[in-house]
Design a protein around this motif. Structure first.
Motif, PDB file in Angstrom:
ATOM      1  N   GLY A   1      34.926  34.104  42.390  1.00 43.98           N
ATOM      2  CA  GLY A   1      35.325  34.827  41.177  1.00 43.98           C
ATOM      3  C   GLY A   1      34.172  35.341  40.361  1.00 43.98           C
ATOM      4  O   GLY A   1      34.338  35.586  39.147  1.00 43.98           O
ATOM      5  N   ALA A   2      33.014  35.519  40.979  1.00 45.32           N
ATOM      6  CA  ALA A   2      31.851  36.015  40.248  1.00 45.32           C
ATOM      7  C   ALA A   2      32.160  37.386  39.650  1.00 45.32           C
ATOM      8  O   ALA A   2      32.720  38.263  40.310  1.00 45.32           O
ATOM      9  N   GLY A   3      31.776  37.565  38.376  1.00 46.86           N
ATOM     10  CA  GLY A   3      32.046  38.814  37.672  1.00 46.86           C
ATOM     11  C   GLY A   3      32.934  38.617  36.471  1.00 46.86           C
ATOM     12  O   GLY A   3      33.079  39.531  35.648  1.00 46.86           O
TER      13      GLY A   3
ATOM     14  N   GLY B   1      37.373  39.358  46.223  1.00 44.15           N
ATOM     15  CA  GLY B   1      38.431  40.357  46.304  1.00 44.15           C
ATOM     16  C   GLY B   1      38.712  40.898  44.921  1.00 44.15           C
ATOM     17  O   GLY B   1      37.999  40.598  43.948  1.00 44.15           O
ATOM     18  N   THR B   2      39.751  41.684  44.787  1.00 41.47           N
ATOM     19  CA  THR B   2      40.091  42.224  43.479  1.00 41.47           C
ATOM     20  C   THR B   2      40.833  41.175  42.653  1.00 41.47           C
ATOM     21  O   THR B   2      41.311  40.163  43.180  1.00 41.47           O
ATOM     22  N   VAL B   3      40.942  41.448  41.345  1.00 36.14           N
ATOM     23  CA  VAL B   3      41.690  40.552  40.472  1.00 36.14           C
ATOM     24  C   VAL B   3      43.142  40.487  40.907  1.00 36.14           C
ATOM     25  O   VAL B   3      43.758  39.405  40.964  1.00 36.14           O
ATOM     26  N   ALA B   4      43.728  41.617  41.260  1.00 32.46           N
ATOM     27  CA  ALA B   4      45.123  41.644  41.698  1.00 32.46           C
ATOM     28  C   ALA B   4      45.315  40.837  42.986  1.00 32.46           C
ATOM     29  O   ALA B   4      46.318  40.128  43.133  1.00 32.46           O
TER      30      ALA B   4
ATOM     31  N   ASP C   1      40.771  44.879  34.412  1.00 33.02           N
ATOM     32  CA  ASP C   1      41.425  45.803  35.347  1.00 33.02           C
ATOM     33  C   ASP C   1      41.842  45.058  36.609  1.00 33.02           C
ATOM     34  O   ASP C   1      41.061  44.291  37.182  1.00 33.02           O
ATOM     35  N   ALA C   2      43.095  45.287  37.041  1.00 29.53           N
ATOM     36  CA  ALA C   2      43.612  44.607  38.233  1.00 29.53           C
ATOM     37  C   ALA C   2      42.819  44.962  39.483  1.00 29.53           C
ATOM     38  O   ALA C   2      42.741  44.169  40.423  1.00 29.53           O
ATOM     39  N   SER C   3      42.212  46.126  39.515  1.00 28.44           N
ATOM     40  CA  SER C   3      41.465  46.557  40.696  1.00 28.44           C
ATOM     41  C   SER C   3      39.988  46.164  40.638  1.00 28.44           C
ATOM     42  O   SER C   3      39.215  46.534  41.525  1.00 28.44           O
ATOM     43  N   MET C   4      39.606  45.422  39.601  1.00 33.91           N
ATOM     44  CA  MET C   4      38.205  45.020  39.462  1.00 33.91           C
ATOM     45  C   MET C   4      37.806  44.091  40.603  1.00 33.91           C
ATOM     46  O   MET C   4      38.457  43.080  40.843  1.00 33.91           O
ATOM     47  N   PRO C   5      36.731  44.411  41.349  1.00 35.59           N
ATOM     48  CA  PRO C   5      36.320  43.533  42.461  1.00 35.59           C
ATOM     49  C   PRO C   5      35.571  42.308  41.938  1.00 35.59           C
ATOM     50  O   PRO C   5      34.779  42.398  40.993  1.00 35.59           O
TER      51      PRO C   5
END
Length: 546
Positions: free
Chosen positions: A462-464, A423-426, A453-457
């Motif tokens: 939590g890969a990424g 999911g996103t960070v947020a 960025d809070a919207s980063m997928p």
């Protein structure tokens, strides 16, 4: 034949309601059966004697047949509804108990999954087929025997003598069935446990070339489960034949007695026919109990296992007494609300062995406290005890209320592993508090130093993100929870272990300022940067072993 476990009646309102409703329904069905037998015998005798059937008798016959059909449908509905409610109650209670026992040995993932899934689902057969017939046997059968005795005392005496023989056969068969069913249940748990173990370590097994050996292991356990299942089926078919034979011979004894006396002229035709119509229904519930017992044994074993687990009370001083204390939160005075955290003689116990030396700690709101110590000194275990995830002895209170499983809503925490989801960070930060004010995410990002960025997928787990970024997102989630639920205690396990010194210092200052807002922040750390910024450093001593 095994009756309803009294522990289930104590714990389940739905089970008690099922018995009460089933008792009333059994009486209704017994009355309808007696009325049907009387009306049918009266009509047949009247037709033989050349009399025209009376309207009232026909009406009683139709009404009795309708009530019996309705009762059969109501038993189906009652069994289905009762099973669903009892399963829901047991699953809810089991999930709470498994949550309380988190971190302790004795309840494997395979056992929990098997019990909560196919184990409790087997109660459908128990409540749908076995228990209704058991209630009918206990309530309807005596009523029918009394009715038969009133019509013909000789037939009633035969029923009283012969009827107990069927339960005797059932008890003998039940003992044999219980043994093979318990073996089958153990094989099912072994199969589930083996499959989950192989699945969890499949990647490692493939790397070392051991996957094929585990396939043979699963095949062996599967064959053992298949073999035990076939033994259960063999006992089921043989016992079903035995019970049918016993029931048929019992009815035949009554029929032969009535036939001989009718031929000799020692008995009127009307009561004889009445008893003959009634006799099969006298034995029917008992025979059905035996037939349904085998399909219900899986549910019986699962419910027994569930009740054993629910009544497995920990022997160590348990934090779960907090459940009762937590209910008194509303009545606490304003003075009690400022008591803060009180830890006296806290010892975390694992498998009956202390894992840390006795800890004494008092912290007020507004403090950042760092727990330090060598690896293995019990820092993470202390946090687990505060959350109710570990057995402990000693006193542990927050604002005058014992801390434990029942007070986790007053605590926000982040473990050593970030445990992020896809999911996103947020979305990860707001996990569990999705309806909170969106501005809280910004505040949580600022305290934890999240710079993505809070919207980063994010991908699975939590890969990424880098290790340090994932750690900061996990800290932000704990801060967000504290803000959203107004939790007075925040527990962070090694929150800066993956950060460079500059970011560690920035987070330490931010956590100290966050504590000043009226919360107690407890962190575990082995790094001097975070410990140096804390208001107090408490060093845990290792357990001295003989």
């Amino acid at each position: 034949m095994r009756p309803l476990d009294p522990r289930l009646l104590r714990r389940s309102r739905a089970a008690r309601g099922f018995i009460a409703a089933g008792g009333a329904l059994a009486l209704l069905q017994a009355g309808a059966t007696v009325a049907f037998a009387w009306a049918l015998s009266t009509l047949v005798v009247g037709l033989i004697e050349g009399e025209s059937p009376g309207g009232a008798t026909v009406l009683v016959l139709v009404a009795a047949a309708s009530v019996r059909a309705l009762a059969g449908w109501l038993w189906e509905w009652l069994g289905s509804a009762g099973a669903m409610r009892v399963k829901a109650e047991l699953r809810d209670a089991l999930l709470r108990r498994l949550e309380d026992r988190a971190g302790r040995r004795g309840v494997t993932t395979a056992r929990a999954a098997t019990l909560l899934g196919p184990g409790l689902d087997a109660l459908d057969e128990y409540f749908g087929r076995y228990l209704p017939q058991l209630v009918l046997t206990a309530i309807a059968t005596p009523v029918l025997v009394v009715a038969a005795w009133g019509a013909d005392w000789v037939s009633g005496l035969i029923l009283v003598i012969v009827l107990p023989l069927v339960p005797v056969f059932m008890a003998l068969i039940g003992m044999a069935t219980e043994v093979v069913q318990r073996r089958q249940w153990d094989r099912l748990q072994a199969l589930s446990r083996g499959f989950l173990e192989v699945l969890g370590g499949l990647s490692t097994l493939m790397v070392f070339g051991r996957a094929e050996r585990q396939a043979r292991r699963i095949r062996t356990v599967t064959d053992e489960y298949r073999s035990s299942t076939m033994k259960v089926l063999r006992v089921t078919f043989l016992s079903g034949f035995t019970l049918e034979l016993a029931g048929s011979l019992s009815v035949a004894l009554v029929a032969v007695s009535i036939g001989l006396r009718l031929v000799a002229g020692d008995m009127a035709f009307a009561p004889g026919l009445f008893v003959l119509v009634l006799a099969p229904d006298v034995f029917l519930p008992v025979r059905n109990v035996g037939a349904a017992f085998h399909s219900a044994t899986a549910g019986l074993e699962a419910s027994k296992d569930a009740l054993d687990l629910l009544e497995d009370v920990p022997t160590v001083a348990s934090p779960h007494r907090a459940d009762a204390a937590a209910s008194d939160d509303a009545g606490r005075s304003a003075a009690d609300a400022e008591n803060g955290l009180r830890v006296r003689d806290l010892v975390v116990v694992r498998d009956g062995t202390p894992v840390c030396a006795p800890l004494h700690l008092e912290a007020e709101r507004g403090e950042l406290v760092a727990l330090t110590g060598a690896s293995g000194s019990g820092k993470s275990s202390v946090l687990a005890a505060m959350l109710g995830f570990a057995d402990r002895a000693g006193e542990l209170e927050l604002d005058g209320v014992a801390l434990g499983a029942g007070t986790r809503r007053h605590v926000a925490w982040a473990g050593q592993s970030p445990q992020l989801v896809e999911g996103t960070v947020a979305e990860n930060v707001r996990l569990g508090s999705e309806d909170a004010d969106p501005d809280l995410v910004v505040r949580a990002f600022a305290v934890a130093g999240v710079d993505v960025d809070a919207s980063m997928p994010l991908g699975p787990s939590g890969a990424g993100l880098s290790g340090g970024q994932a750690q900061r997102v996990a800290v932000a989630r704990a801060i967000h929870r504290a803000l959203a639920t107004d939790a007075p205690l925040v527990l962070l396990d090694e929150p800066t272990s993956a950060l460079d010194p500059e970011r560690e210092q920035a987070m330490a200052v931010a956590l100290r300022e966050f504590a000043r807002s009226g919360r107690i922040v407890i962190v575990t750390t082995h790094r001097e940067g975070l410990g140096g910024a804390a208001d107090r450093v408490v060093r845990l001593r290792e357990v001295v072993r003989a």
